[in-house]
Design an enzyme around this catalytic site. Structure first.
Site, short mmCIF file in Angstrom:
data_model
loop_
_atom_site.label_atom_id
_atom_site.label_comp_id
_atom_site.label_asym_id
_atom_site.label_seq_id
_atom_site.Cartn_x
_atom_site.Cartn_y
_atom_site.Cartn_z
N GLU A 1 0.82 -1.22 0.00
CA GLU A 1 0.00 0.00 0.00
C GLU A 1 0.85 1.26 0.00
O GLU A 1 0.55 2.22 -0.72
CB GLU A 1 -0.91 -0.01 1.24
CG GLU A 1 -1.67 1.28 1.49
CD GLU A 1 -2.75 1.53 0.45
OE1 GLU A 1 -3.23 2.67 0.38
OE2 GLU A 1 -3.10 0.60 -0.30
N ASP A 2 1.92 1.27 0.79
CA ASP A 2 2.63 2.53 1.05
C ASP A 2 4.06 2.58 0.52
O ASP A 2 4.74 3.59 0.70
CB ASP A 2 2.68 2.78 2.57
CG ASP A 2 1.30 3.04 3.13
OD1 ASP A 2 0.46 3.54 2.39
OD2 ASP A 2 1.07 2.74 4.32
#
Length: 758
Positions: free
Chosen positions: A109-110
């Site tokens: 996600e990051d």
């Protein structure tokens, strides 16, 4: 996620059960980052000597590298969050794959890390779970309800494939809630807290993780209802001061009583109910704090199942039992596998204190605390324990709701119905146990057995007696569902259904029926208008105009015309753009025809406020409004005004055209002055009764006796002992219809009477 609530630097103490200890936010240097994983490895090795600790170490190193330079809102290295999540999972005694996912759950996600790379390093299973958790987090920071619903839809799909997705997600949410106080923006903090109460705490309960559920609820409650939380805590502190040492005295007394009677006791603990639990009981029972009988709860842990009942006998023999407080979840476990005996008793002596006592074995206690995780269902290289498969049936129920819901928001609403509420246990005639939410009806029972049984339900017998379909079921009821081939769900069911699965199925059926009717209406309207204008019309001609309208399909076009969101003239313009340029004499609308039909249309408007004279008025056939109903007018081009009930479902399709809505109301003075000349309106009833011609005669006579007139009577389903009837009644107003309904319900042989509305 880099946007998650900020946290102080954490040092997780071995043996702390996953509870991180906050340290001053001094930041972690590289050597400290390398050493931070050692307590986690020690914790894993303590319960799983065969664990692949080297893989965990590699996953941690990868997470440190991937999150390098990222910080939480308070300036701490972001790696503190996934490390804390991994500690929580280790506290649940989860398998190596779950721990690795906990460390890497935010990387895709990051960071620049891809699922393909994760699969190459740690295998397809690990990558799939990370993918499942990732899909859940992408929409979490959106405040829009639809986004939240879509997020939860993805959660259901992901956890249906692997329940570890949910367990990792709960560990992630638990740590974020523990650090929620660092979130400075109030609106975001409240959104996260409400989402936790609505979704994650009930899900934790569903998989039996009571300890996680309680902690999530208490933290969220303190943020959502800070005043109520503070008040309850103040009252608990006051009681604590008044009865200093009371819990310890009662605990010792219960242990001594059991041991004196020869019952082996492993442990007796006492505690106060959590603030959120107290608040919920006060709301549910509508009582004050002082009226609660189980603010203090005591748990007796014994070696085996037989000892549970022996201890129960000792407690009931020594203290008066509160009859309504006894529940045996050992013989009939909850859906999540929870087993325990619950009883309420009043203590002897000057205190006269009412307490709750829970009695269970050590294995039952482990299940109650950590649910699915307590079984350590995923052994190294293994899969879900077969003994747990049946307990996960509720996940399939959520998938059924997903399939039948019309959109994410409706899915979220129906799912909340499925997750909440206490249970009742009922039986089929063959003895199969069906657990349902409290307040569930025979129709809920029918859908719990099978969706097709629910769709074809026409009646029910409870304990051998014919009952209305809306009657709530009680614990121990034997329910026999009567079905008929070709029978269909009734729209009126939705008003009393309790389970999300049943409500979603009925809503889907009603929506499909309404759409089919709207499509047919739109098609016939277009054909009529095109013929009046002498313009050729066919599906091929209309398909060529879809792009200009714009519409995706012919059915969408027919539906839009049928619900009056597109005027037929707009369709003509799309087919022949030069239509307006034609030189033609103004079209003269002929006067209303004579006879009864025309008179009734003119007369209807005379008894309404808000509609000018001369406007043609129709009463909507979908919801059949009566004087006394709240109503709204809908302006239909070329068709005057159609009057609907204010909560008619068909109005939802017109919400994007607020200019068509007209405020109207009944002219009570005109209705009162009209006397015998007052117009009569048609109300439609659904009646379930015994299959007896005498019942039909009685209903007709009763309607006449109370001033109504049966204008149509149709038998929808007929079986040997029961039938479902559709009755159209002419009445003057809502009050008269309600009088007839009450009379019908009192008639012998009638099981159920409902007014049918859209």
């Amino acid at each position: 996620m880099a946007q998650e609530p900020q946290t102080p630097v954490l040092t997780v103490v071995p043996g702390s059960g996953g509870q991180p200890a906050a340290q001053p936010p001094a930041g972690l240097q590289a050597p400290a980052l390398e050493l931070a994983v050692e307590p986690l490895l020690e914790k894993i090795a303590a319960y799983n000597p065969e664990a692949d600790l080297e893989a965990v170490r590699r996953a941690y190193g990868l997470a440190v590298q991937a999150h390098e330079g990222q910080q939480r809102d308070n300036g701490d290295p972001y790696i503190t969050h996934p490390l804390a999540v991994a500690h929580v999972l280790a506290g649940f005694r989860m398998d190596t794959t779950s721990i690795i996912v906990g460390l890497l759950h935010d990387t895709v996600e990051d960071t620049n890390l891809t699922l393909k790379k994760l699969e190459g390093l740690f295998g397809a299973e690990c990558a799939a779970i990370v993918d499942g958790v990732t899909k859940l987090t992408r929409l979490e920071l959106q405040s829009d309800r639809t986004k939240q619903a879509e997020n939860f839809r993805k959660l259901v799909l992901a956890m249906s494939r692997d329940i570890r997705v949910l367990i990792v997600k709960l560990a992630d949410r638990l740590h974020n809630m523990r650090t929620l106080h660092f979130v400075t923006k109030t609106s975001r903090r409240l959104r996260i807290a409400r989402e936790t109460l609505d979704i994650y705490a009930p899900l934790a309960e569903r998989i039996g993780m009571d300890r996680v559920k309680t902690e999530l609820q208490d933290i969220a409650f303190a943020n959502v209802e800070p005043e109520a939380d503070a008040t309850i805590r103040a009252r608990l502190n006051y009681l604590r001061g008044q009865g200093a040492g009371m819990i310890e005295r009662i605990r010792a007394e219960l242990a001594a009583e059991c041991r004196k009677a020869g019952v082996e006791v492993l442990e007796v603990t006492g505690r106060e109910k959590s603030p959120y639990s107290i608040w919920e009981k006060m709301k549910r029972r509508n009582v004050a704090f002082e009226q609660l009988s189980d603010i203090m709860a005591f748990r007796i842990v014994v070696p085996d199942r037989v000892s549970c009942y022996a201890a129960l006998g000792v407690i009931h023999g020594q203290h008066p039992m509160i009859a309504t407080r006894f529940k045996d979840y050992i013989s009939t476990p909850k859906n999540n596998g929870y087993q325990s005996l619950h009883t309420g008793v009043t203590l002897h002596g000057t205190e006269s204190q009412k307490i709750e006592v829970q009695i269970r074995t050590d294995a039952m206690h482990a299940q109650a605390e950590n649910g699915v995780a307590a079984h350590w269902a995923y052994k190294e290289g293994g899969g879900l324990d077969d003994s747990l498969t049946g307990r996960m049936r509720w996940v399939q129920d959520l998938l059924d709701i997903l399939e039948n819901s019309q959109g994410p928001a409706e899915f979220l609403e129906n799912t909340k119905l499925e997750l909440y509420q206490d249970q009742v246990f009922c039986f089929t005639p063959k003895g199969q146990l069906i657990s349902l939410p409290r307040g569930a009806t025979p129709v809920d029972f029918a859908y719990a057995v099978h969706s097709q049984v629910g769709d074809s339900c026409v009646g029910a017998k409870v304990n051998g007696r014919l009952v209305p379909l809306r009657q709530p079921l009680q614990n121990g009821d034997q329910v026999e569902i009567m079905t008929a081939r070709g029978s269909q769900p009734s729209p009126s069911w939705e008003r009393f259904l309790v389970t999300g699965k049943a409500r979603a199925r009925v809503r889907r059926f009603v929506a499909l029926q309404q759409r089919r009717a709207t499509i047919d209406n739109g098609r016939s309207t277009l054909v009529r208008v095109f013929r009046q204008e002498a313009i050729p019309v066919s599906d091929k001609v209309l398909e060529g105009a879809l792009g200009a309208l714009p519409m995706a399909s012919l059915d969408d076009l027919y539906a839009a015309v049928g619900n009056n969101s597109i005027a037929p003239q707009d369709v003509i313009l799309a087919v022949q753009p030069d239509y307006k340029k034609r030189s033609k004499a103004p079209r003269v609308v002929p006067g209303l025809p004579g006879g009864e039909a025309g008179a009734s249309k003119r007369r209807a408007g005379e008894f309404l406020r808000g509609i000018g004279s001369g406007v043609e008025v129709h009463m909507a056939g979908c919801c059949r409004p009566l004087p006394g109903d709240r109503i709204v007018g809908i302006i239909a081009q070329g068709r005057g005004v159609t009057v609907h009930q204010h909560d008619c479902r068909n109005l939802e399709a017109m919400a994007e055209s607020p200019g068509r809505f007209l405020e109207v109301d009944w002219d009570q003075e005109a209705l009162g002055d009209s006397g015998a000349a007052a117009p009569r309106y048609v109300g439609r009833l659904s009646v379930v009764a015994e299959n007896d011609s005498a019942v039909l005669a009685a209903l007709t006579n009763l309607a006449t006796r109370h001033g109504g007139s049966v204008v149509n009577l149709r038998i929808l389903n007929r079986q040997t002992d029961i039938m479902e009837i559709l009755v159209d009644l002419e009445v003057r107003n809502l009050q008269q219809l309600q009088t007839v309904i009450a009379a019908f319900r009192m008639t012998q042989g009638v099981a159920q009477v409902e007014r049918i509305r859209a």
